[in-house]
Design a protein around this motif. Structure first.
Motif, PDB file in Angstrom:
ATOM      1  N   MET A  93     -53.712  76.263  77.112  1.00 25.06           N
ATOM      2  CA  MET A  93     -54.889  76.435  77.958  1.00 25.06           C
ATOM      3  C   MET A  93     -55.828  77.539  77.455  1.00 25.06           C
ATOM      4  N   THR A  94     -55.416  78.260  76.437  1.00 19.69           N
ATOM      5  CA  THR A  94     -56.266  79.307  75.871  1.00 19.69           C
ATOM      6  C   THR A  94     -57.493  78.677  75.203  1.00 19.69           C
ATOM      7  N   PRO A  95     -58.712  79.121  75.591  1.00 22.26           N
ATOM      8  CA  PRO A  95     -59.898  78.535  74.965  1.00 22.26           C
ATOM      9  C   PRO A  95     -59.826  78.637  73.437  1.00 22.26           C
ATOM     10  N   LEU A  96     -60.235  77.602  72.775  1.00 16.34           N
ATOM     11  CA  LEU A  96     -60.290  77.463  71.313  1.00 16.34           C
ATOM     12  C   LEU A  96     -58.934  77.167  70.673  1.00 16.34           C
ATOM     13  N   PHE A  97     -57.831  77.250  71.463  1.00 16.18           N
ATOM     14  CA  PHE A  97     -56.536  76.904  70.876  1.00 16.18           C
ATOM     15  C   PHE A  97     -56.437  75.391  70.715  1.00 16.18           C
ATOM     16  N   THR A  98     -56.056  74.946  69.523  1.00 16.51           N
ATOM     17  CA  THR A  98     -55.778  73.518  69.328  1.00 16.51           C
ATOM     18  C   THR A  98     -54.675  73.357  68.293  1.00 16.51           C
ATOM     19  N   THR A  99     -53.888  72.312  68.446  1.00 16.84           N
ATOM     20  CA  THR A  99     -52.842  72.025  67.457  1.00 16.84           C
ATOM     21  C   THR A  99     -53.407  71.123  66.356  1.00 16.84           C
ATOM     22  N   ASP A 100     -54.665  70.691  66.560  1.00 15.85           N
ATOM     23  CA  ASP A 100     -55.283  69.771  65.601  1.00 15.85           C
ATOM     24  C   ASP A 100     -55.694  70.538  64.339  1.00 15.85           C
ATOM     25  N   THR A 101     -55.514  69.914  63.199  1.00 14.83           N
ATOM     26  CA  THR A 101     -55.832  70.608  61.949  1.00 14.83           C
ATOM     27  C   THR A 101     -57.047  70.009  61.230  1.00 14.83           C
ATOM     28  N   SER A 102     -57.648  68.978  61.837  1.00 11.87           N
ATOM     29  CA  SER A 102     -58.777  68.316  61.168  1.00 11.87           C
ATOM     30  C   SER A 102     -60.069  69.129  61.261  1.00 11.87           C
ATOM     31  N   GLY A 103     -60.086  70.125  62.153  1.00  7.95           N
ATOM     32  CA  GLY A 103     -61.297  70.909  62.335  1.00  7.95           C
ATOM     33  C   GLY A 103     -62.330  70.212  63.206  1.00  7.95           C
ATOM     34  N   GLU A 104     -61.955  69.109  63.805  1.00  5.50           N
ATOM     35  CA  GLU A 104     -62.909  68.339  64.618  1.00  5.50           C
ATOM     36  C   GLU A 104     -62.606  68.435  66.115  1.00  5.50           C
ATOM     37  N   ARG A 105     -61.538  69.145  66.495  1.00  4.11           N
ATOM     38  CA  ARG A 105     -61.240  69.328  67.916  1.00  4.11           C
ATOM     39  C   ARG A 105     -61.585  70.768  68.279  1.00  4.11           C
ATOM     40  N   SER A 106     -62.274  70.953  69.393  1.00  2.00           N
ATOM     41  CA  SER A 106     -62.801  72.281  69.693  1.00  2.00           C
ATOM     42  C   SER A 106     -61.793  73.191  70.378  1.00  2.00           C
ATOM     43  N   GLY A 107     -60.740  72.631  70.966  1.00  2.00           N
ATOM     44  CA  GLY A 107     -59.799  73.465  71.715  1.00  2.00           C
ATOM     45  C   GLY A 107     -60.364  73.947  73.031  1.00  2.00           C
ATOM     46  N   MET A 108     -61.361  73.209  73.544  1.00  2.00           N
ATOM     47  CA  MET A 108     -62.028  73.635  74.781  1.00  2.00           C
ATOM     48  C   MET A 108     -61.715  72.725  75.973  1.00  2.00           C
ATOM     49  N   GLY A 109     -60.815  71.774  75.801  1.00  2.00           N
ATOM     50  CA  GLY A 109     -60.544  70.786  76.858  1.00  2.00           C
ATOM     51  C   GLY A 109     -60.138  71.408  78.188  1.00  2.00           C
ATOM     52  N   PHE A 110     -59.123  72.257  78.171  1.00  2.00           N
ATOM     53  CA  PHE A 110     -58.667  72.869  79.431  1.00  2.00           C
ATOM     54  C   PHE A 110     -59.718  73.830  79.993  1.00  2.00           C
ATOM     55  N   ALA A 111     -60.457  74.512  79.103  1.00  2.00           N
ATOM     56  CA  ALA A 111     -61.512  75.422  79.570  1.00  2.00           C
ATOM     57  C   ALA A 111     -62.587  74.635  80.322  1.00  2.00           C
ATOM     58  N   VAL A 112     -62.903  73.435  79.811  1.00  2.00           N
ATOM     59  CA  VAL A 112     -63.880  72.577  80.490  1.00  2.00           C
ATOM     60  C   VAL A 112     -63.333  72.136  81.849  1.00  2.00           C
ATOM     61  N   MET A 113     -62.086  71.680  81.867  1.00  2.00           N
ATOM     62  CA  MET A 113     -61.495  71.226  83.138  1.00  2.00           C
ATOM     63  C   MET A 113     -61.494  72.347  84.170  1.00  2.00           C
ATOM     64  N   SER A 114     -61.086  73.570  83.759  1.00  2.00           N
ATOM     65  CA  SER A 114     -60.987  74.632  84.758  1.00  2.00           C
ATOM     66  C   SER A 114     -62.363  75.147  85.172  1.00  2.00           C
ATOM     67  N   THR A 115     -63.345  75.064  84.292  1.00  2.00           N
ATOM     68  CA  THR A 115     -64.691  75.532  84.655  1.00  2.00           C
ATOM     69  C   THR A 115     -65.403  74.518  85.555  1.00  2.00           C
ATOM     70  N   PHE A 116     -65.247  73.237  85.245  1.00  2.00           N
ATOM     71  CA  PHE A 116     -66.004  72.212  85.968  1.00  2.00           C
ATOM     72  C   PHE A 116     -65.340  71.781  87.276  1.00  2.00           C
ATOM     73  N   MET A 117     -64.056  72.121  87.434  1.00  2.00           N
ATOM     74  CA  MET A 117     -63.374  71.804  88.689  1.00  2.00           C
ATOM     75  C   MET A 117     -63.076  73.133  89.403  1.00  2.00           C
ATOM     76  N   ASP A 118     -62.723  73.074  90.714  1.00  2.00           N
ATOM     77  CA  ASP A 118     -62.432  74.315  91.441  1.00  2.00           C
ATOM     78  C   ASP A 118     -61.035  74.813  91.128  1.00  2.00           C
ATOM     79  N   LYS A 119     -60.121  73.867  90.914  1.00  2.00           N
ATOM     80  CA  LYS A 119     -58.716  74.250  90.719  1.00  2.00           C
ATOM     81  C   LYS A 119     -58.099  73.324  89.691  1.00  2.00           C
ATOM     82  N   LEU A 120     -57.289  73.886  88.813  1.00  2.00           N
ATOM     83  CA  LEU A 120     -56.612  73.084  87.791  1.00  2.00           C
ATOM     84  C   LEU A 120     -55.163  73.539  87.699  1.00  2.00           C
ATOM     85  N   ASP A 121     -54.237  72.603  87.849  1.00  2.00           N
ATOM     86  CA  ASP A 121     -52.823  72.907  87.640  1.00  2.00           C
ATOM     87  C   ASP A 121     -52.286  71.972  86.575  1.00  2.00           C
ATOM     88  N   VAL A 122     -51.543  72.530  85.655  1.00  2.00           N
ATOM     89  CA  VAL A 122     -50.976  71.735  84.558  1.00  2.00           C
ATOM     90  C   VAL A 122     -49.463  71.894  84.598  1.00  2.00           C
TER      91      VAL A 122
END
Lengths: 142, 107
Positions: free
Chosen positions: A96-125
């Motif tokens: 869930m750390t912004p910019l963290f990704t396991t992808d090595t292609s350089g094409e994934r931003s690692g911002m998925g969870f940051a988007v979910m938690s910013t755009f929603m009121d509550k996020l539980d994983v």
């Protein structure tokens, strides 16, 4: 537990072509509450992130089922649950750390969870390695 | 289906992205864009997002990937005319710290 006013369940194979179907279907369901344009775009984005995570990380190159359940309540709270039975996340807080990704292609931003938690009121994983991922997102509409 | 349109003029390449940018569509956009960027080697790349109604973090990855490619060939990248919903996600990621975002006319 209060009763939901309406419920939608959707099961989809983890094909990337279903990313737009998933977010559009959830948006169409939530549209019953007459949300603002901003609310609907936030929800679409959060759903797209969760479903993409299941496809890209959960099931990787295999095809599995993505389970989506959306409910809304009388007080205009929308609860979205997105589940997969993929490989799971070993360290949820690291993922869930912004910019963290396991992808090595350089094409994934690692911002998925940051988007979910910013755009929603509550996020539980909820996840364990090998046990899939369950995401619960809540947003109270104006 | 075509995902991008290009205009090349005075060493400036405008890449207009058409439709939603998600993980599913990003690959085709990337392939089309990289081919023309590497073919033309422009000095300035304008990513025109005026026809993008939806973008998630896959779009951020796409933009950052093109930014890295542009650095390699010594080009500058600017984002032009993002819709308000697209601008929100660009701002969330702090994209404006590494490249200029020029907003279009306010609706």
């Amino acid at each position: 537990m209060k009763r939901s006013e309406n419920t939608m369940k959707l099961y989809l194979p983890s094909l990337s072509v279903n990313e737009s179907l998933a977010r559009s279907a959830v948006a169409a369901f939530v549209a019953q509450l007459n949300p603002t344009i901003e609310e609907i775009s936030d929800i679409k984005c959060a759903v797209s992130e969760a479903v993409t995570n299941s496809i890209v990380h959960g099931y990787k190159f295999a095809t599995g089922i993505i389970y989506i359940c959306v409910k809304y309540y009388r007080d205009r709270t929308v609860v979205i649950e997105i589940k997969d039975k993929g490989c799971g996340i070993e360290d949820v807080s690291l993922a869930m750390t912004p910019l963290f990704t396991t992808d090595t292609s350089g094409e994934r931003s690692g911002m998925g969870f940051a988007v979910m938690s910013t755009f929603m009121d509550k996020l539980d994983v909820y996840s364990k390695r090998g046990n899939g991922v369950r995401i619960l997102m809540t947003k109270k509409l104006a | 289906m075509e995902k991008t349109r290009f205009i090349y003029e005075d060493a400036t390449l405008t890449v207009k992205i058409l439709g939603d940018i998600d993980h599913h569509n990003a690959r085709a956009v990337r392939e089309e864009a990289d081919k023309i960027i590497l073919g033309r080697k422009p000095r300035l790349i304008l990513l025109d997002l005026s026809a993008v109604e939806f973008m998630d973090s896959s779009g951020l990855g796409l933009i950052l990937g093109r930014y890295n490619l542009a650095e390699e060939i010594g080009a500058e990248v600017k984002i032009i005319k993002p819709a308000p919903s697209v601008l929100r996600i660009l701002e969330l990621a702090g994209i404006e710290r590494i490249m200029k975002i020029e907003e279009g006319a306010k609706k």
